[in-house]
Design a protein around this motif. Structure first.
Motif, short mmCIF file in Angstrom:
data_model
loop_
_atom_site.label_atom_id
_atom_site.label_comp_id
_atom_site.label_asym_id
_atom_site.label_seq_id
_atom_site.Cartn_x
_atom_site.Cartn_y
_atom_site.Cartn_z
N MET A 1 39.35 44.39 18.78
CA MET A 1 40.42 44.06 19.67
C MET A 1 41.15 45.31 20.14
N MET A 2 41.25 46.24 19.28
CA MET A 2 41.91 47.48 19.61
C MET A 2 41.17 48.23 20.70
N LYS A 3 39.84 48.21 20.68
CA LYS A 3 39.06 48.90 21.68
C LYS A 3 39.22 48.25 23.04
N VAL A 4 39.38 46.93 23.11
CA VAL A 4 39.56 46.23 24.37
C VAL A 4 40.88 46.65 25.01
N LEU A 5 41.94 46.73 24.26
CA LEU A 5 43.22 47.15 24.79
C LEU A 5 43.17 48.60 25.24
N SER A 6 42.51 49.42 24.47
CA SER A 6 42.40 50.81 24.83
C SER A 6 41.59 50.97 26.11
N LEU A 7 40.53 50.20 26.25
CA LEU A 7 39.71 50.26 27.47
C LEU A 7 40.52 49.73 28.65
N ARG A 8 41.27 48.64 28.41
CA ARG A 8 42.11 48.08 29.48
C ARG A 8 43.19 49.10 29.89
N ASN A 9 43.82 49.75 28.93
CA ASN A 9 44.84 50.76 29.24
C ASN A 9 44.23 51.93 30.01
N THR A 10 43.02 52.30 29.66
CA THR A 10 42.34 53.40 30.34
C THR A 10 42.06 53.02 31.80
N VAL A 11 41.62 51.79 32.00
CA VAL A 11 41.32 51.33 33.37
C VAL A 11 42.62 51.28 34.18
N VAL A 12 43.69 50.76 33.59
CA VAL A 12 44.97 50.68 34.29
C VAL A 12 45.49 52.08 34.60
N LEU A 13 45.42 52.96 33.65
CA LEU A 13 45.88 54.32 33.85
C LEU A 13 45.06 55.02 34.94
N PHE A 14 43.74 54.85 34.88
CA PHE A 14 42.87 55.45 35.89
C PHE A 14 43.18 54.87 37.28
N SER A 15 43.41 53.56 37.36
CA SER A 15 43.75 52.92 38.64
C SER A 15 45.07 53.46 39.18
N LEU A 16 46.07 53.63 38.31
CA LEU A 16 47.35 54.17 38.74
C LEU A 16 47.21 55.60 39.24
N LEU A 17 46.36 56.37 38.59
CA LEU A 17 46.14 57.74 39.05
C LEU A 17 45.52 57.77 40.44
N ILE A 18 44.58 56.91 40.70
CA ILE A 18 43.92 56.86 42.01
C ILE A 18 44.91 56.43 43.08
N VAL A 19 45.68 55.38 42.79
CA VAL A 19 46.64 54.88 43.77
C VAL A 19 47.74 55.91 44.03
N SER A 20 48.21 56.57 42.98
CA SER A 20 49.29 57.54 43.17
C SER A 20 48.83 58.79 43.90
N SER A 21 47.54 59.08 43.89
CA SER A 21 47.06 60.26 44.59
C SER A 21 46.76 59.98 46.06
N CYS A 22 46.89 58.73 46.48
CA CYS A 22 46.66 58.40 47.89
C CYS A 22 47.81 58.94 48.74
N THR A 23 47.50 59.35 49.92
CA THR A 23 48.50 59.87 50.84
C THR A 23 48.60 58.94 52.04
N VAL A 24 49.82 58.63 52.38
CA VAL A 24 50.05 57.78 53.55
C VAL A 24 50.20 58.69 54.76
N VAL A 25 49.40 58.45 55.77
CA VAL A 25 49.45 59.25 56.99
C VAL A 25 50.02 58.38 58.11
N VAL A 26 51.08 58.86 58.71
CA VAL A 26 51.68 58.15 59.83
C VAL A 26 51.18 58.82 61.10
N ALA A 27 50.47 58.06 61.90
CA ALA A 27 49.93 58.61 63.14
C ALA A 27 51.01 58.62 64.20
#
Length: 129
Positions: A1-27
């Motif tokens: 069970m511990m590994k599932v939470l750790s894997l879930r936290n890793t996925v959430v953390l990785f997703s947050l990193l990707i979303v936070s590195s996105c740049t909004v461009v206003v044309a």
């Protein structure tokens, strides 16, 4: 069970990193490219033009508009002193009599151009009575 939470936290953390590195461009809207320069006739009929607080005398209304000025009135801009008379312009020989005045003198001219060249103000379009 511990590994599932750790894997879930890793996925959430990785997703947050990707979303936070996105740049909004206003044309921005494309800039309007100016058209070809306006060609104005070489006729001297001075006008006073205005753009914001700036007033300037132009050779004719076309030149004032081409420079981005709004025409205020015919003739030179007055700045508190005497305005020099423009050079006389060439007049046609077309006969369209006008009655004009300068000071106390009233006189008939063959056309309005001749009256203006003589420094007279036109009273009406007909011979003086």
């Amino acid at each position: 069970m511990m590994k599932v939470l750790s894997l879930r936290n890793t996925v959430v953390l990785f997703s947050l990193l990707i979303v936070s590195s996105c740049t909004v461009v206003v044309a921005e809207p494309p800039s309007v490219s100016p058209g070809p320069p306006q060609v104005c006739p070489r006729i001297y009929e001075p006008v006073c033009g205005r753009s914001g607080p700036d007033r300037q005398t132009f050779g004719n209304a076309c030149e004032a508009r081409a420079a981005g000025y709004r025409v205020l009135h015919p003739g030179q801009c007055r700045r508190g002193g005497p305005v020099p008379r423009p050079e006389p312009r060439f007049c046609t020989q077309q006969y369209e009599p006008v009655c004009a005045r300068r000071g106390g003198s009233v006189r008939t001219f063959g056309n309005a151009c001749e009256a203006r060249n003589a420094g007279h103000r036109i009273l009406y379009d007909a011979p003086c009575r």
